[in-house]
Scaffold this motif. Structure first.
Motif, short mmCIF file in Angstrom:
data_model
loop_
_atom_site.label_atom_id
_atom_site.label_comp_id
_atom_site.label_asym_id
_atom_site.label_seq_id
_atom_site.Cartn_x
_atom_site.Cartn_y
_atom_site.Cartn_z
N ARG A 11 0.80 -1.22 0.00
CA ARG A 11 0.00 0.00 0.00
C ARG A 11 0.84 1.28 0.00
O ARG A 11 0.31 2.36 -0.21
CB ARG A 11 -0.93 0.01 1.22
CG ARG A 11 -2.06 -1.01 1.13
CD ARG A 11 -2.75 -1.19 2.47
NE ARG A 11 -3.95 -2.01 2.35
CZ ARG A 11 -3.95 -3.33 2.26
NH1 ARG A 11 -2.80 -3.99 2.28
NH2 ARG A 11 -5.09 -4.00 2.15
N THR A 15 -1.97 4.21 -0.77
CA THR A 15 -2.84 4.67 0.32
C THR A 15 -2.06 4.88 1.61
O THR A 15 -2.55 5.53 2.52
CB THR A 15 -3.97 3.66 0.57
OG1 THR A 15 -3.41 2.35 0.72
CG2 THR A 15 -4.96 3.65 -0.58
N GLU A 16 -0.84 4.32 1.71
CA GLU A 16 0.01 4.51 2.89
C GLU A 16 1.14 5.48 2.57
O GLU A 16 1.65 5.49 1.44
CB GLU A 16 0.61 3.17 3.34
CG GLU A 16 -0.33 2.29 4.16
CD GLU A 16 -0.49 2.79 5.59
OE1 GLU A 16 0.44 3.39 6.13
OE2 GLU A 16 -1.56 2.56 6.16
N GLN A 179 -8.23 -0.28 -0.48
CA GLN A 179 -8.98 0.78 0.16
C GLN A 179 -9.25 0.50 1.63
O GLN A 179 -9.84 1.34 2.31
CB GLN A 179 -10.31 0.99 -0.58
CG GLN A 179 -10.12 1.39 -2.04
CD GLN A 179 -9.20 2.59 -2.22
OE1 GLN A 179 -9.33 3.57 -1.50
NE2 GLN A 179 -8.28 2.49 -3.17
N ARG A 180 -8.84 -0.64 2.12
CA ARG A 180 -8.99 -0.97 3.55
C ARG A 180 -7.65 -0.79 4.23
O ARG A 180 -6.60 -1.17 3.70
CB ARG A 180 -9.47 -2.40 3.74
CG ARG A 180 -10.80 -2.70 3.11
CD ARG A 180 -11.94 -2.08 3.88
NE ARG A 180 -12.23 -2.80 5.11
CZ ARG A 180 -13.27 -2.55 5.88
NH1 ARG A 180 -14.11 -1.56 5.55
NH2 ARG A 180 -13.49 -3.23 6.97
N ARG A 181 -7.67 -0.20 5.40
CA ARG A 181 -6.45 0.02 6.17
C ARG A 181 -6.16 -1.22 6.99
O ARG A 181 -6.66 -1.39 8.10
CB ARG A 181 -6.60 1.24 7.07
CG ARG A 181 -5.31 1.59 7.81
CD ARG A 181 -5.52 2.77 8.73
NE ARG A 181 -4.35 3.01 9.54
CZ ARG A 181 -4.31 3.82 10.59
NH1 ARG A 181 -5.40 4.47 10.94
NH2 ARG A 181 -3.21 3.98 11.28
N ASP A 206 -11.98 1.59 6.42
CA ASP A 206 -11.61 2.31 5.20
C ASP A 206 -10.69 3.48 5.53
O ASP A 206 -10.76 4.06 6.62
CB ASP A 206 -12.85 2.83 4.48
CG ASP A 206 -13.67 1.69 3.89
OD1 ASP A 206 -13.08 0.67 3.52
OD2 ASP A 206 -14.91 1.84 3.82
N TYR A 207 -9.85 3.84 4.57
CA TYR A 207 -8.97 5.00 4.75
C TYR A 207 -9.75 6.30 4.84
O TYR A 207 -9.28 7.29 5.38
CB TYR A 207 -7.96 5.09 3.59
CG TYR A 207 -6.80 4.15 3.75
CD1 TYR A 207 -5.69 4.50 4.50
CD2 TYR A 207 -6.79 2.90 3.14
CE1 TYR A 207 -4.62 3.66 4.66
CE2 TYR A 207 -5.72 2.04 3.28
CZ TYR A 207 -4.64 2.42 4.05
OH TYR A 207 -3.58 1.57 4.20
N ASN A 212 -9.88 6.62 12.02
CA ASN A 212 -8.68 5.80 11.99
C ASN A 212 -7.48 6.50 12.61
O ASN A 212 -6.55 5.87 13.08
CB ASN A 212 -8.34 5.41 10.55
CG ASN A 212 -9.27 4.34 10.03
OD1 ASN A 212 -9.86 3.61 10.81
ND2 ASN A 212 -9.41 4.27 8.72
N SER A 213 -7.46 7.83 12.58
CA SER A 213 -6.33 8.57 13.13
C SER A 213 -6.47 8.64 14.64
O SER A 213 -7.10 9.53 15.18
CB SER A 213 -6.27 9.98 12.52
OG SER A 213 -7.49 10.64 12.75
#
Length: 233
Positions: A11, A15-16, A179-181, A206-207, A212-213
């Motif tokens: 990723r 996305t990362e 698309q999934r973290r 999901d991102y 998520n943060s």
């Protein structure tokens, strides 16, 4: 694709974000890359008990900024910031560069796969039952509000003569979408019978989800909001 590929490496750049963010010429790139690895190895060795999830490094022309994601920032900061000043001085002496160390506090360590893997490895090193360690970890991680978790242990489990692999999971771990973290962690447990490898996957959703943060930004013990960076490497 989902079984043989490192979830984070797959990723990165998509996305990362990169763990090392800097630009260099072809002549300097290799040396700086090795230096980044030495910085990470030095910090992880000196502060094993600080529950460090990851280390991010940014470079400018004359300065290196090290971001430490830790669940126990007090161990790194020390009393009145003495320990973090000592760490900064040791890094500057060893690598000959101007260093700046910033702490990013992790509020919930059970949402970080690397910290979960290290927790399991510590239980196994203390001769704990691997089945009890797996069950307890799965319960704690799911209580942290994640979508799914998977744990895999490989080695001479329970002191058996032949090594084997034990897997357990809860919830969903979708490994075929970017698309999934999906957070991934690996740790090694050194036991009297041999080495046991611990792998952990954690699905954080999901991102796009702002939930998520879960880390609060702090520098030398004072929390503040982490600045956004537009340039990626």
């Amino acid at each position: 694709m989902g079984q043989k590929t490192h979830p984070l490496g797959f990723r990165i750049g998509i996305t990362e974000d990169w763990r090392s963010r800097w630009y260099a010429s072809k002549k300097e790139f290799g040396d700086l890359l090795v230096e980044d690895q030495k910085i990470r190895l030095f910090i992880n060795t000196e502060y094993k008990s600080a529950a460090i999830d990851k280390i991010e490094i940014e470079r400018t022309r004359d300065q290196v900024v090290v971001f430490l994601h830790s669940a126990r920032p007090g161990i790194i900061i020390g009393r009145k910031g003495q320990e973090i000043d000592r760490l900064k001085a040791r890094l500057e002496d060893q690598f000959g560069r101007r260093m700046e160390v910033k702490i990013i506090e992790i509020n919930n360590p059970f949402r970080r796969a690397q910290l979960v893997a290290e927790d399991i490895s510590q239980q196994l090193s203390k001769r704990g039952s691997f089945r009890r360690a797996i069950k307890r970890t799965l319960d704690q991680v799911m209580e942290a509000g994640v979508n799914g978790v998977k744990v895999q242990l490989s080695g001479r489990l329970g002191g058996a003569e032949m090594s084997r692999c034990e897997k357990a999971s809860r919830g969903s771990i979708p490994l075929s979408t970017l698309q999934r973290r999906v957070d991934y962690g690996f740790a090694i447990a050194k036991t009297a019978q041999g080495v046991i490898g611990v792998k952990v996957w954690v699905d954080l959703g999901d991102y796009a989800d702002e939930e998520n943060s879960d880390g609060a930004y702090a520098e030398t013990g004072q929390a503040s909001k982490r600045p956004k960076r537009s340039h990626k490497r």
